[in-house]
Each structure stands twice: as structure tokens, then as C-alpha cells.
Design a protein around this motif. Structure first.
Motif, PDB file in Angstrom:
ATOM      1  N   THR A  97       0.938  -1.176  -0.044  1.00 22.84           N
ATOM      2  CA  THR A  97      -0.073  -0.052  -0.083  1.00 22.84           C
ATOM      3  C   THR A  97       0.750   1.052  -0.015  1.00 22.84           C
ATOM      4  N   ARG A  98       0.657   2.233  -0.878  1.00 18.97           N
ATOM      5  CA  ARG A  98       1.444   3.457  -0.951  1.00 18.97           C
ATOM      6  C   ARG A  98       0.462   4.549  -1.178  1.00 18.97           C
ATOM      7  N   THR A  99       1.293   5.702  -0.548  1.00 26.39           N
ATOM      8  CA  THR A  99       0.560   7.119  -0.879  1.00 26.39           C
ATOM      9  C   THR A  99       1.090   7.664  -1.882  1.00 26.39           C
ATOM     10  N   ILE A 100       0.203   8.023  -2.716  1.00 29.83           N
ATOM     11  CA  ILE A 100       0.662   8.744  -4.120  1.00 29.83           C
ATOM     12  C   ILE A 100       0.326  10.155  -4.176  1.00 29.83           C
ATOM     13  N   ARG A 101       1.237  11.186  -4.393  1.00 29.50           N
ATOM     14  CA  ARG A 101       0.731  12.458  -4.667  1.00 29.50           C
ATOM     15  C   ARG A 101       0.732  12.783  -6.152  1.00 29.50           C
ATOM     16  N   LEU A 102      -0.468  13.283  -6.508  1.00 30.50           N
ATOM     17  CA  LEU A 102      -0.559  13.929  -7.942  1.00 30.50           C
ATOM     18  C   LEU A 102      -0.778  15.349  -7.910  1.00 30.50           C
ATOM     19  N   SER A 103       0.051  15.956  -8.890  1.00 32.26           N
ATOM     20  CA  SER A 103      -0.134  17.235  -9.183  1.00 32.26           C
ATOM     21  C   SER A 103      -0.102  17.726 -10.583  1.00 32.26           C
ATOM     22  N   PRO A 127     -10.652   2.968  -3.678  1.00 33.90           N
ATOM     23  CA  PRO A 127     -11.883   3.859  -3.664  1.00 33.90           C
ATOM     24  C   PRO A 127     -11.896   5.083  -2.683  1.00 33.90           C
ATOM     25  N   ASP A 128     -12.327   6.190  -3.052  1.00 35.66           N
ATOM     26  CA  ASP A 128     -12.521   7.519  -2.239  1.00 35.66           C
ATOM     27  C   ASP A 128     -11.482   7.842  -1.355  1.00 35.66           C
ATOM     28  N   SER A 129     -10.293   7.399  -1.746  1.00 33.68           N
ATOM     29  CA  SER A 129      -9.026   7.614  -0.987  1.00 33.68           C
ATOM     30  C   SER A 129      -8.374   9.178  -1.118  1.00 33.68           C
ATOM     31  N   ALA A 130      -9.001   9.848  -2.157  1.00 36.84           N
ATOM     32  CA  ALA A 130      -8.405  11.149  -2.024  1.00 36.84           C
ATOM     33  C   ALA A 130      -8.467  12.193  -0.950  1.00 36.84           C
ATOM     34  N   THR A 131      -7.056  12.842  -0.610  1.00 39.08           N
ATOM     35  CA  THR A 131      -7.307  13.405   0.555  1.00 39.08           C
ATOM     36  C   THR A 131      -6.110  14.892   0.287  1.00 39.08           C
ATOM     37  N   ALA A 132      -6.057  15.801   1.006  1.00 37.35           N
ATOM     38  CA  ALA A 132      -5.079  16.766   0.827  1.00 37.35           C
ATOM     39  C   ALA A 132      -5.289  17.643  -0.416  1.00 37.35           C
ATOM     40  N   PHE A 133      -6.345  17.789  -1.042  1.00 39.72           N
ATOM     41  CA  PHE A 133      -6.650  18.475  -2.369  1.00 39.72           C
ATOM     42  C   PHE A 133      -6.089  20.025  -1.974  1.00 39.72           C
ATOM     43  N   VAL A 150     -13.068  14.072  -6.844  1.00 40.20           N
ATOM     44  CA  VAL A 150     -12.297  12.993  -7.335  1.00 40.20           C
ATOM     45  C   VAL A 150     -13.104  11.657  -7.615  1.00 40.20           C
ATOM     46  N   GLN A 151     -13.377  11.250  -8.778  1.00 38.76           N
ATOM     47  CA  GLN A 151     -14.214  10.236  -9.167  1.00 38.76           C
ATOM     48  C   GLN A 151     -13.409   8.979  -9.212  1.00 38.76           C
ATOM     49  N   PHE A 172      -2.690  22.460  -8.811  1.00 42.04           N
ATOM     50  CA  PHE A 172      -3.319  21.630  -8.126  1.00 42.04           C
ATOM     51  C   PHE A 172      -2.614  20.579  -7.655  1.00 42.04           C
ATOM     52  N   SER A 173      -3.021  19.946  -6.296  1.00 46.89           N
ATOM     53  CA  SER A 173      -2.180  18.845  -5.746  1.00 46.89           C
ATOM     54  C   SER A 173      -3.144  18.031  -4.968  1.00 46.89           C
ATOM     55  N   PHE A 174      -3.103  16.831  -4.931  1.00 44.55           N
ATOM     56  CA  PHE A 174      -3.943  15.829  -3.865  1.00 44.55           C
ATOM     57  C   PHE A 174      -3.008  14.472  -3.717  1.00 44.55           C
ATOM     58  N   GLU A 175      -3.588  13.863  -2.809  1.00 45.51           N
ATOM     59  CA  GLU A 175      -2.876  12.422  -2.344  1.00 45.51           C
ATOM     60  C   GLU A 175      -4.092  11.202  -2.458  1.00 45.51           C
ATOM     61  N   VAL A 176      -3.546  10.080  -3.054  1.00 48.06           N
ATOM     62  CA  VAL A 176      -4.601   9.031  -2.962  1.00 48.06           C
ATOM     63  C   VAL A 176      -3.796   7.909  -2.483  1.00 48.06           C
ATOM     64  N   THR A 177      -4.615   6.829  -2.327  1.00 46.68           N
ATOM     65  CA  THR A 177      -3.624   5.395  -1.828  1.00 46.68           C
ATOM     66  C   THR A 177      -4.011   4.543  -2.846  1.00 46.68           C
ATOM     67  N   ALA A 178      -2.916   3.753  -3.129  1.00 46.66           N
ATOM     68  CA  ALA A 178      -2.994   2.720  -4.114  1.00 46.66           C
ATOM     69  C   ALA A 178      -2.242   1.428  -3.700  1.00 46.66           C
TER      70      ALA A 178
END
Length: 350
Positions: A97-103, A127-133, A150-151, A172-178
């Protein structure tokens, strides 16, 4: 190159060879720090092709491979649109399990924008893991307008977020879990939007012509065939330039006919014909003992009738004269003694 095989299907770890940065096609990072050298890029597969963007759409696309599990070695590259913005994918440490920051960011003013991330079989989004937008994501950028939620797709292989507007220099920037498994998992991201003020109708074609040139002079009907080359260059949408640019020129030959002018008609082959009437005697001169003779010389020429557009024959007669000596009989008739009677004159020379 050193390759260490990890147990239980873990990812392969690569030592990075000393290769000049300019020779790298990817940006290599280890634990979030950009390396000045690159790894073995021959092991990185090509990303799936995607459809070209529509006119007036700006497209920025980027891909990131997780090359090594330990110390988080990644290879990223921007495939299109690097002149108009930036996309970044930062993969955090962890096991499955990783935290991925997308920007992302854009230098152009975009409307109806969409940020989309697709995961290969090696990644699956929670699913529904987007945070810190966050928007803006930097101190020198501006905020996005009309940010949607985030869908996530049900299978966890794709996520998407929309924006009503991304002003120029917005970020923009946010994090998701993968969840991660397999070798060389891939994340492909794209930022697409409509360029403000851009017309979806291309500019008019650029058309040019060469000068008309004569191909053949046709004396039979008094015309000349001509041709010229028309070059038409249409505008096509360039995704790389995010603008309308001229495409390959298309050339075609156009033809027409024109009427010959007077000088050209004179050069047309129209040989004259000459005929003569028979010579005939017209006068005797007893003093010079000669006989004047005449005939008619007829010169026939061709002239082009510009009204009827046909050639016509024109005959020009001209009289000609010459002299011949009298015959003995004719000369004898000239020598008449003065004492002869009328009856003698009538029989003189017989």
C-alpha cells in the motif's frame, strides 16, 4: 547494471549507472530526489497509445514507472504538452500500500478541464481515498475554479477530477492511496482542457498560384492552351503546439485556353499560294518591233477571322507585263509603202 531479484514477486531493484543526464529519456528519482544519472531505460515498456486531442484542446500527458520497491526508484517522462504545464507523480514508500501525490499545472487559461490518471495492472486505487486537495499548489501559482470531486472507477484502475476553469499558472495537488503488486507498475496521467479564446474552426487555407504559362499554340482554332499550379495549404491542429499550424501543401494543375493575339497569329504557319493567268498580247509597237504581253498573278493568303474564329483565304491579284520581239509576220505588217491602195493594204504581207 546490477539487478537484484526480490523474493515473492517483489519489484526489481536497479543500481543506477553513470549515464549523462542529457542521454536520459526519463527523469529518475530515488526517494523523491531527482538523480543526475539514469537507469536501464530499455526495460521500460512503451505506454499505450492514446487518441489525439481535439482542436483547441490542450493536452499534457505524463507516465511514471515504479522501477524498484526498495528506496522507491521511479522513472517519469512527459509525453506531450511539456511546454504548456507540468504533471508530477510522487510515489511514497511502503510495501503493498502506497500514498501517491498527484499534481498538475498549466501555463494557458483552460476551461472545462479534466485531470485523469490510469493505473496499469500493477496499481489499483483505493476508492474514495483522495485527501489533502490543494489549489494553488505553489506560492507563485493561482487557484483552480470550480473543482469537482475526485471520481474513482469501480475496478480501481482510473480516477478523474474536473475543473470549470484552470486560469493561466493555476496548479493543484492531492493524494490518493494505491495498492501495488507486480513488476514495473505504471501510472499514466493527463490534463486536458479547452484553450480560452481558441476557435475550433481552422483559419482559411493559404492559397497561391504560379503564373499562367503557354503549353501549346493551336493555330487551327486560334487559341493557346495554358496551365498553372495551384498550391493550397490547409491548417491542422497541432497538439504539440496547442495551435493551428499549416499542414502539408497540396498542389494541383489548372488549365485554360486563351485567344492568340495578332502577333502570334502572324507566326502561325500559313504559306501563300501563287497562280498565274496565261500570257496574252495587248499591244504591238512597230517602232521598237516589240509586243507587250500581260498576265495576272494571283497570290492567295490565309487570314484569321476573329469573329467567326476560322481561317479564310484572301486572293490578291496583280497584273504583270513583259515584252517580246515581233515575229517576221508581225514586222512585215508594220512595213506598209505609202503608194499602196486600200486593197493592197488589206493584203499586205500575205
Amino acid at each position: 547494471m546490477i539487478r537484484l531479484a526480490a523474493a515473492l514477486g517483489a519489484l526489481t531493484l536497479f543500481a543506477v549507472p553513470a549515464v549523462a543526464e542529457n542521454d536520459c529519456h526519463y527523469t529518475w528519482t530515488r526517494d523523491g530526489s531527482v538523480l543526475s544519472t539514469c537507469g536501464d531505460e530499455s526495460i521500460l515498456p512503451e505506454a499505450p497509445s492514446r487518441p489525439a486531442g481535439e482542436p483547441c484542446q490542450q493536452v499534457i500527458s505524463q507516465r511514471t514507472y515504479l522501477v524498484a520497491d526498495e528506496s522507491v526508484l521511479t522513472a517519469s517522462r512527459t509525453d506531450t504538452g511539456d511546454a504548456f504545464g507540468d504533471l508530477a507523480t510522487e510515489i511514497g514508500p511502503g510495501e503493498q500500500t502506497r500514498t501517491i501525490r498527484l499534481s498538475g499545472s498549466t501555463t494557458k487559461d483552460l476551461t472545462n478541464a479534466s485531470f485523469r490518471v490510469q493505473a496499469s495492472d500493477g496499481f489499483r486505487f483505493e476508492p474514495d481515498s483522495a485527501t489533502a486537495f490543494t489549489s494553488p499548489a505553489g506560492s507563485e501559482s493561482v487557484a483552480a475554479v470550480g473543482i469537482g470531486s475526485v471520481q474513482f472507477e469501480d475496478d480501481g484502475n482510473e480516477l478523474q477530477v474536473s475543473f470549470t476553469q484552470l486560469p493561466a499558472d493555476a496548479s493543484f495537488s492531492f493524494e490518493v492511496t494505491a495498492h501495488v503488486k507486480g513488476e514495473l507498475p505504471l501510472l499514466t496521467s493527463s490534463l486536458t482542457g479547452t484553450i480560452e479564446g481558441c476557435s475550433t474552426t481552422p483559419p482559411a487555407d493559404v492559397t497561391s498560384y504560379t503564373a499562367w504559362r503557354d503549353v501549346e499554340l493551336m493555330c487551327a482554332d486560334g487559341t493557346a492552351s495554358q496551365e498553372r499550379v495551384k498550391t493550397a495549404t490547409a491548417y491542422i491542429w497541432s497538439e504539440a503546439d496547442a495551435a493551428w499550424v499549416t499542414g502539408e501543401p497540396a498542389r494541383e494543375t489548372e488549365q485554360r485556353t486563351r485567344q492568340l493575339n495578332a502577333a502570334e497569329l502572324k507566326e502561325c504557319p500559313a504559306p501563300a499560294t501563287v497562280t498565274y493567268t496565261p500570257w496574252r498580247d495587248v499591244r504591238q509597237d512597230c517602232t521598237t518591233k516589240t509586243v507587250e504581253r500581260q498576265r495576272t498573278k494571283v497570290t492567295s493568303t490565309r487570314a484569321f477571322n476573329p469573329v467567326e474564329r476560322i481561317w479564310e483565304d484572301i486572293a490578291v491579284p496583280r497584273p504583270e507585263s513583259t515584252y517580246r520581239p515581233m515575229t517576221e509576220t508581225e514586222t512585215a505588217r508594220c512595213q506598209v509603202p505609202g503608194w499602196l491602195s486600200l486593197s493592197d493594204l488589206l493584203t499586205w504581207g500575205d
